[in-house]
Design a protein around this motif. Sequence first.
Motif: not given
Length: 262
Positions: A90-92, A147-152, A185-186, A176-177
């Motif tokens: 998993i990447f940043q 993808p652009f329709q989703l939040s980070g 993050q949590a 990753p977070t």
Amino acid sequence: MLEIQNITVKYNNSDKPAVENFSLNIKRGEICCLVGESGSGKTSVIRAVQGNLPGHGTVTQGDILFEGQSLLNYTVNEWRKIRGTEISMIFQDSGAMMNPVRTIGSQFVEYIRAHGTYTKREAWEKGVQMLKCVRLPDGEHIMNSYPFQLSGGMKQRVGIAFAMFFRPKLLLADEPTSALDVTTQAQIVRQMMKLREDYGTGIIMITHNLALAAYMSDRILIMKDGNVTDSGDREHILHNSQVDYTKKLLSAVPSAGGCYYV
Ligand SMILES: Nc1ncnc2c1ncn2[C@@H]1O[C@H](COP(=O)(O)OP(=O)(O)O)[C@@H](O)[C@H]1O
Ligand SMILES: [Mg+2]
């Protein structure tokens, strides 16, 4: 499961190693965090394990064994078999790994079918189920989104769903977070911990957040200038370490102790 034996990583035959004499053993279901400032060699360790050092990076010394076999001797074909299934990443920024002009669903179905024998419909349904596992309940809607329709945070969850789909033995997670707000993050971290519980996945995670590392890991390695300067379990790192650099990192984290994340 994974034994990193005293490796040294160098780039472009530079005399100064990016990582020096690094060793780490990971068992199934174990979480280890690598913590350290930028440039300390964390990503180089993970990329060496993943057989994917950029540029002219090489492991010049030591060995990396996965279930007793040297990953350094794996052929492209052998890597193809285990990358994404037995060992995943998993990447940043998972969004950056996605194709912006294709829906999540079409990419997820393709990924699933590339590694397993499923019909399109089965792959779609399994994909939706996996999205539920990472707490994206409206899986159908996500599958039909770009993808652009989703939040980070949602994209990171999708990234985790991809990475965990084949129940990998080893998950490598590089910050990753870090790009997410504290609440998200949590949630993501708890998701990773739940998945390791369900699947027995061993995790190496990179973070520069010592509180986060203390919250989630069985073991923490602190790196500086390519060397491990301190290591131990949460108790040791948070309360018993005599290493000045560790104390300095701790003093920079107001929420040390992990209560921020519980
Ligand atoms: N592609 C590369 N080419 C040359 N040097 C690199 C490359 N990637 C990383 N390095 C060097 O290796 C060292 C460790 O970097 P890295 O592993 O990315 O650290 P971290 O992930 O802790 O920030 C740094 O000195 C960096 O300049
Ligand atoms: Mg890095």
